[in-house]
Scaffold this motif. Structure first.
Motif, PDB file in Angstrom:
ATOM      1  N   GLN A 124       0.799  -1.226   0.000  1.00  0.00           N
ATOM      2  CA  GLN A 124       0.000   0.000   0.000  1.00  0.00           C
ATOM      3  C   GLN A 124       0.832   1.276   0.000  1.00  0.00           C
ATOM      4  OE1 GLN A 124      -3.269  -0.116  -0.271  1.00  0.00           O
ATOM      5  NE2 GLN A 124      -3.339  -2.335  -0.135  1.00  0.00           N
ATOM      6  N   LEU A 125       2.157   1.170   0.000  1.00  0.00           N
ATOM      7  CA  LEU A 125       3.010   2.359   0.089  1.00  0.00           C
ATOM      8  C   LEU A 125       2.746   3.363  -1.031  1.00  0.00           C
ATOM      9  CD1 LEU A 125       6.443   0.904   1.195  1.00  0.00           C
ATOM     10  CD2 LEU A 125       4.929   2.392   2.502  1.00  0.00           C
ATOM     11  N   SER A 126       2.423   2.881  -2.210  1.00  0.00           N
ATOM     12  CA  SER A 126       2.197   3.800  -3.336  1.00  0.00           C
ATOM     13  C   SER A 126       0.936   4.640  -3.153  1.00  0.00           C
ATOM     14  CB  SER A 126       2.118   3.020  -4.646  1.00  0.00           C
ATOM     15  OG  SER A 126       1.035   2.113  -4.601  1.00  0.00           O
ATOM     16  N   ALA A 127       0.022   4.189  -2.295  1.00  0.00           N
ATOM     17  CA  ALA A 127      -1.221   4.931  -2.055  1.00  0.00           C
ATOM     18  C   ALA A 127      -1.028   6.070  -1.061  1.00  0.00           C
ATOM     19  CB  ALA A 127      -2.303   3.982  -1.545  1.00  0.00           C
ATOM     20  N   LEU A 128       0.113   6.086  -0.359  1.00  0.00           N
ATOM     21  CA  LEU A 128       0.359   7.117   0.646  1.00  0.00           C
ATOM     22  C   LEU A 128       1.043   8.329   0.025  1.00  0.00           C
ATOM     23  CD1 LEU A 128       1.709   4.926   3.577  1.00  0.00           C
ATOM     24  CD2 LEU A 128      -0.535   5.980   3.389  1.00  0.00           C
ATOM     25  N   PRO A 129       0.677   9.528   0.478  1.00  0.00           N
ATOM     26  CA  PRO A 129       1.382  10.730   0.013  1.00  0.00           C
ATOM     27  C   PRO A 129       2.841  10.695   0.464  1.00  0.00           C
ATOM     28  CG  PRO A 129      -0.611  11.306   1.245  1.00  0.00           C
ATOM     29  CD  PRO A 129      -0.407   9.838   1.397  1.00  0.00           C
ATOM     30  N   SER A 130       3.699  11.378  -0.292  1.00  0.00           N
ATOM     31  CA  SER A 130       5.107  11.405   0.107  1.00  0.00           C
ATOM     32  C   SER A 130       5.226  12.136   1.441  1.00  0.00           C
ATOM     33  CB  SER A 130       5.956  12.085  -0.950  1.00  0.00           C
ATOM     34  OG  SER A 130       5.580  13.431  -1.078  1.00  0.00           O
ATOM     35  N   ALA A 131       6.137  11.693   2.265  1.00  0.00           N
ATOM     36  CA  ALA A 131       6.423  12.250   3.593  1.00  0.00           C
ATOM     37  C   ALA A 131       5.317  11.983   4.610  1.00  0.00           C
ATOM     38  CB  ALA A 131       6.712  13.740   3.525  1.00  0.00           C
TER      39      ALA A 131
ATOM     40  N   ASP B  28      -6.279  -1.609   3.665  1.00  0.00           N
ATOM     41  CA  ASP B  28      -6.492  -0.842   2.432  1.00  0.00           C
ATOM     42  C   ASP B  28      -7.632   0.163   2.617  1.00  0.00           C
ATOM     43  OD1 ASP B  28      -6.275  -0.169  -0.385  1.00  0.00           O
ATOM     44  OD2 ASP B  28      -8.079  -1.380  -0.682  1.00  0.00           O
ATOM     45  N   SER B  29      -8.734  -0.291   3.195  1.00  0.00           N
ATOM     46  CA  SER B  29      -9.893   0.580   3.417  1.00  0.00           C
ATOM     47  C   SER B  29      -9.541   1.734   4.353  1.00  0.00           C
ATOM     48  CB  SER B  29     -11.042  -0.240   3.995  1.00  0.00           C
ATOM     49  OG  SER B  29     -12.101   0.583   4.389  1.00  0.00           O
ATOM     50  N   CYS B  30      -8.853   1.429   5.445  1.00  0.00           N
ATOM     51  CA  CYS B  30      -8.479   2.461   6.416  1.00  0.00           C
ATOM     52  C   CYS B  30      -7.519   3.475   5.812  1.00  0.00           C
ATOM     53  CB  CYS B  30      -7.847   1.833   7.650  1.00  0.00           C
ATOM     54  SG  CYS B  30      -9.014   0.967   8.692  1.00  0.00           S
ATOM     55  N   LEU B  31      -6.526   3.003   5.077  1.00  0.00           N
ATOM     56  CA  LEU B  31      -5.562   3.925   4.466  1.00  0.00           C
ATOM     57  C   LEU B  31      -6.237   4.840   3.455  1.00  0.00           C
ATOM     58  CD1 LEU B  31      -2.381   1.716   4.010  1.00  0.00           C
ATOM     59  CD2 LEU B  31      -2.659   3.684   5.514  1.00  0.00           C
ATOM     60  N   ARG B  32      -7.131   4.283   2.645  1.00  0.00           N
ATOM     61  CA  ARG B  32      -7.840   5.114   1.651  1.00  0.00           C
ATOM     62  C   ARG B  32      -8.667   6.199   2.332  1.00  0.00           C
ATOM     63  NH1 ARG B  32      -7.614   3.088  -3.510  1.00  0.00           N
ATOM     64  NH2 ARG B  32      -7.019   0.896  -3.670  1.00  0.00           N
ATOM     65  N   ARG B  33      -9.396   5.826   3.389  1.00  0.00           N
ATOM     66  CA  ARG B  33     -10.220   6.806   4.095  1.00  0.00           C
ATOM     67  C   ARG B  33      -9.370   7.848   4.803  1.00  0.00           C
ATOM     68  NH1 ARG B  33     -14.240   4.608   8.015  1.00  0.00           N
ATOM     69  NH2 ARG B  33     -12.718   2.988   8.339  1.00  0.00           N
ATOM     70  N   ALA B  34      -8.279   7.415   5.416  1.00  0.00           N
ATOM     71  CA  ALA B  34      -7.407   8.352   6.133  1.00  0.00           C
ATOM     72  C   ALA B  34      -6.733   9.320   5.161  1.00  0.00           C
ATOM     73  CB  ALA B  34      -6.357   7.585   6.933  1.00  0.00           C
ATOM     74  N   VAL B  35      -6.296   8.826   4.013  1.00  0.00           N
ATOM     75  CA  VAL B  35      -5.672   9.700   3.010  1.00  0.00           C
ATOM     76  C   VAL B  35      -6.689  10.707   2.489  1.00  0.00           C
ATOM     77  CG1 VAL B  35      -4.682   9.768   0.682  1.00  0.00           C
ATOM     78  CG2 VAL B  35      -3.833   8.111   2.334  1.00  0.00           C
ATOM     79  N   ALA B  36      -7.904  10.243   2.223  1.00  0.00           N
ATOM     80  CA  ALA B  36      -8.950  11.143   1.729  1.00  0.00           C
ATOM     81  C   ALA B  36      -9.260  12.236   2.751  1.00  0.00           C
ATOM     82  CB  ALA B  36     -10.209  10.344   1.398  1.00  0.00           C
ATOM     83  N   ARG B  37      -9.329  11.878   4.023  1.00  0.00           N
ATOM     84  CA  ARG B  37      -9.620  12.865   5.065  1.00  0.00           C
ATOM     85  C   ARG B  37      -8.449  13.828   5.261  1.00  0.00           C
ATOM     86  NH1 ARG B  37     -12.123   8.831   9.634  1.00  0.00           N
ATOM     87  NH2 ARG B  37     -14.083   8.420   8.559  1.00  0.00           N
TER      88      ARG B  37
END
Length: 125
Positions: free
Chosen positions: A78-85, A109-118
């Motif tokens: 899932q690293l590619s789904a995270l913003p840099s830094a 995956d679900s948690c990371l997507r929601r957290a990134v969106a927020r």
């Protein structure tokens, strides 16, 4: 396996991420995500970093280590789904000890997507 450059190790980073980050949870994991400002530059902050918290509530040491290994493998994908830094903390809940790798991967995956969106303002609150 999660590359060493992407592992979060300092307790200061854990504390800051949990206190200031965005939280998203499922039945097996909770993710805290902190996306720092672009104006603030820290050493080694170009790559996303992930840390893990697996308490004794999850089970004995064998169960905790199994959950940790599964979460590390899932986070590496899932690293590619995270913003840099970005700094992410993945906290395993007691239900994670009986979950399969597929369950943990789906929940992470679900948690990371929601957290990134927020955190980035792309999601609806």
């Amino acid at each position: 396996m999660l590359p060493a450059a992407h592992r979060l190790r300092r307790s200061v980073d854990f504390e800051r991420t949990v206190r200031r980050g965005t939280r998203a949870g499922r039945s097996t994991v909770v993710v805290h995500l902190l996306v720092p400002d672009e104006n603030v530059s820290e050493p080694g902050s170009g790559t996303p970093q992930v840390g893990f918290v697996v308490s004794k509530a999850v089970g004995n040491s064998v169960q905790r280590n199994l959950v940790k290994r599964r979460l590390r493998a899932a986070a590496a994908e899932q690293l590619s789904a995270l913003p840099s830094a970005a700094l992410a903390i993945v906290r395993a809940l007691p239900a994670s000890s009986s979950a399969t790798f597929a369950d943990l991967d789906r929940d992470l995956d679900s948690c990371l997507r929601r957290a990134v969106a927020r955190a980035t303002g792309d999601g609806k609150r």
